[in-house]
Design an enzyme around this catalytic site. Structure first.
Site, PDB file in Angstrom:
ATOM      1  N   ASP A  32       0.845  -1.193   0.000  1.00  0.00           N
ATOM      2  CA  ASP A  32       0.000   0.000   0.000  1.00  0.00           C
ATOM      3  C   ASP A  32       0.885   1.249   0.000  1.00  0.00           C
ATOM      4  O   ASP A  32       0.696   2.175  -0.770  1.00  0.00           O
ATOM      5  CB  ASP A  32      -0.956   0.011   1.202  1.00  0.00           C
ATOM      6  CG  ASP A  32      -0.272  -0.268   2.540  1.00  0.00           C
ATOM      7  OD1 ASP A  32       0.947  -0.559   2.562  1.00  0.00           O
ATOM      8  OD2 ASP A  32      -0.952  -0.189   3.575  1.00  0.00           O
TER       9      ASP A  32
ATOM     10  N   ASP B 125       7.204   3.328   3.541  1.00  0.00           N
ATOM     11  CA  ASP B 125       7.508   4.431   4.457  1.00  0.00           C
ATOM     12  C   ASP B 125       8.995   4.308   4.811  1.00  0.00           C
ATOM     13  O   ASP B 125       9.854   4.788   4.069  1.00  0.00           O
ATOM     14  CB  ASP B 125       6.569   4.274   5.658  1.00  0.00           C
ATOM     15  CG  ASP B 125       6.672   5.387   6.677  1.00  0.00           C
ATOM     16  OD1 ASP B 125       7.282   6.419   6.386  1.00  0.00           O
ATOM     17  OD2 ASP B 125       6.127   5.225   7.783  1.00  0.00           O
TER      18      ASP B 125
ATOM     19  N   LYS C  57       6.757   7.528   0.542  1.00  0.00           N
ATOM     20  CA  LYS C  57       7.164   8.797   1.172  1.00  0.00           C
ATOM     21  C   LYS C  57       8.665   8.917   0.930  1.00  0.00           C
ATOM     22  O   LYS C  57       9.463   8.423   1.720  1.00  0.00           O
ATOM     23  CB  LYS C  57       6.871   8.747   2.677  1.00  0.00           C
ATOM     24  CG  LYS C  57       5.391   8.620   3.041  1.00  0.00           C
ATOM     25  CD  LYS C  57       5.186   8.497   4.555  1.00  0.00           C
ATOM     26  CE  LYS C  57       3.725   8.330   4.930  1.00  0.00           C
ATOM     27  NZ  LYS C  57       3.514   7.988   6.361  1.00  0.00           N
TER      28      LYS C  57
ATOM     29  N   PHE D 132       0.966  11.487   7.886  1.00  0.00           N
ATOM     30  CA  PHE D 132       0.201  10.264   8.102  1.00  0.00           C
ATOM     31  C   PHE D 132      -1.129  10.316   7.356  1.00  0.00           C
ATOM     32  O   PHE D 132      -1.877  11.278   7.432  1.00  0.00           O
ATOM     33  CB  PHE D 132      -0.054  10.040   9.599  1.00  0.00           C
ATOM     34  CG  PHE D 132      -0.629   8.688   9.870  1.00  0.00           C
ATOM     35  CD1 PHE D 132       0.175   7.555   9.849  1.00  0.00           C
ATOM     36  CD2 PHE D 132      -1.993   8.532  10.113  1.00  0.00           C
ATOM     37  CE1 PHE D 132      -0.365   6.291  10.063  1.00  0.00           C
ATOM     38  CE2 PHE D 132      -2.533   7.265  10.327  1.00  0.00           C
ATOM     39  CZ  PHE D 132      -1.719   6.148  10.311  1.00  0.00           C
TER      40      PHE D 132
ATOM     41  N   ASP E  31      -4.850   2.212   7.251  1.00  0.00           N
ATOM     42  CA  ASP E  31      -5.624   2.399   8.487  1.00  0.00           C
ATOM     43  C   ASP E  31      -4.941   3.304   9.500  1.00  0.00           C
ATOM     44  O   ASP E  31      -3.721   3.503   9.460  1.00  0.00           O
ATOM     45  CB  ASP E  31      -5.832   1.046   9.161  1.00  0.00           C
ATOM     46  CG  ASP E  31      -4.515   0.496   9.742  1.00  0.00           C
ATOM     47  OD1 ASP E  31      -3.550   0.348   8.964  1.00  0.00           O
ATOM     48  OD2 ASP E  31      -4.448   0.257  10.962  1.00  0.00           O
TER      49      ASP E  31
HETATM   50  P1  IMP Z   1       7.486   0.613   6.438  1.00  0.00           P
HETATM   51  O1  IMP Z   1       7.851  -0.792   6.831  1.00  0.00           O
HETATM   52  O2  IMP Z   1       7.950   1.630   7.408  1.00  0.00           O
HETATM   53  O3  IMP Z   1       7.870   0.960   5.014  1.00  0.00           O
HETATM   54  O4  IMP Z   1       5.931   0.734   6.584  1.00  0.00           O
HETATM   55  C1  IMP Z   1       5.086   0.102   5.737  1.00  0.00           C
HETATM   56  C2  IMP Z   1       3.730  -0.149   6.337  1.00  0.00           C
HETATM   57  O5  IMP Z   1       3.392   0.788   7.370  1.00  0.00           O
HETATM   58  C3  IMP Z   1       2.716   0.043   5.262  1.00  0.00           C
HETATM   59  O6  IMP Z   1       2.493  -1.161   4.581  1.00  0.00           O
HETATM   60  C4  IMP Z   1       1.510   0.556   6.026  1.00  0.00           C
HETATM   61  O7  IMP Z   1       0.717  -0.535   6.464  1.00  0.00           O
HETATM   62  C5  IMP Z   1       2.084   1.277   7.210  1.00  0.00           C
HETATM   63  N1  IMP Z   1       2.117   2.744   6.981  1.00  0.00           N
HETATM   64  C6  IMP Z   1       3.161   3.514   6.612  1.00  0.00           C
HETATM   65  N2  IMP Z   1       2.819   4.809   6.479  1.00  0.00           N
HETATM   66  C7  IMP Z   1       1.512   4.863   6.780  1.00  0.00           C
HETATM   67  C8  IMP Z   1       0.542   5.957   6.815  1.00  0.00           C
HETATM   68  O8  IMP Z   1       0.814   7.140   6.550  1.00  0.00           O
HETATM   69  N3  IMP Z   1      -0.733   5.593   7.163  1.00  0.00           N
HETATM   70  C9  IMP Z   1      -1.094   4.310   7.466  1.00  0.00           C
HETATM   71  N4  IMP Z   1      -0.243   3.280   7.433  1.00  0.00           N
HETATM   72  C10 IMP Z   1       1.041   3.567   7.099  1.00  0.00           C
HETATM   73 MG    MG Z   2      -1.145  -0.593   8.639  1.00  0.00          MG
END
Ligand code: IMP
Ligand code: MG
Length: 180
Positions: A105, A108, A136, A157, A164
């Site tokens: 989705d 981050d 991002k 966010f 969610d």
């Molecule tokens: P990462 O492992 O930090 O890249 O985060 C990835 C996961 O964190 C995504 O698959 C989302 O489920 C969640 N996530 C990251 N940013 C957001 C946001 O702004 N809103 C909601 N969920 C987020």
């Molecule tokens: Mg999530």
């Protein structure tokens, strides 16, 4: 302006459904271009729960033989990414020797992505590509290339279209952003 309240926070519209659809069209075109000559159908890997809406829109646009698999991972709590990535529900099939397109989705910190890349290679995938509806870029400093990106967003966010805030907001049909 319309707004939605989820738990204790208020969110306002950020990316329209039409904008998401146009971005997903482009991602699908690129996947078709890269996989139209594959000898075996690629596997679209839906990273649950956040990617369900994205993958359902994406897969119907990819008019090629493909397989769908899913995996459920978690690293988020509330509005920030914390702790290690946990596999909450394992892979639903074998990826040995296959081309896998990981569908996220949002990327981050990239922690989820790094975990998935490693585990898929360990499990014998021939090729692992990364596809994400949103990213991002100010936060993602990982070295795993993102092969398919829908839209780049600022470091704020967001919720909606699968994403969610503590499990609420996934069913909103567009992207909303935390009100400042
Ligand atoms: P990462 O492992 O930090 O890249 O985060 C990835 C996961 O964190 C995504 O698959 C989302 O489920 C969640 N996530 C990251 N940013 C957001 C946001 O702004 N809103 C909601 N969920 C987020
Ligand atoms: Mg999530």
């Amino acid at each position: 302006m319309k707004s939605v309240t989820l738990h204790d926070k208020t969110f306002v519209p950020y990316i329209s459904n039409a904008e998401l659809m146009a971005a997903i069209d482009k991602v699908a075109e690129k996947i078709i271009e890269n996989h139209k000559n594959d000898t075996e159908p690629p596997i679209l890997l839906c990273v649950l729960n956040g990617s369900v809406m994205f993958v359902s829109e994406l897969m119907k646009r990819i008019e090629l033989p493909l397989e769908l698999m899913s995996i459920k991972v978690a690293s988020y709590s509330g509005t920030s990414s914390v702790g290690p990535v946990k596999e909450v529900q394992g892979l639903t099939g074998s990826v040995k020797g296959r081309n896998v397109i990981v569908c996220e989705d949002i990327v981050d910190t990239g922690k989820t992505l790094a975990y998935l890349s490693e585990t898929l290679h360990e499990r014998g995938a021939a090729k692992v590509e990364m596809c994400t509806m949103l990213t991002k870029p100010d936060v993602y400093k990982g070295n795993i290339p993102l092969d398919y990106v829908g839209l780049e967003i600022e470091n704020r966010f967001i919720v909606g279209f699968g994403l969610d805030y503590d499990q609420l907001g996934r069913n909103i049909n567009e992207i909303y952003i935390l009100k400042q």
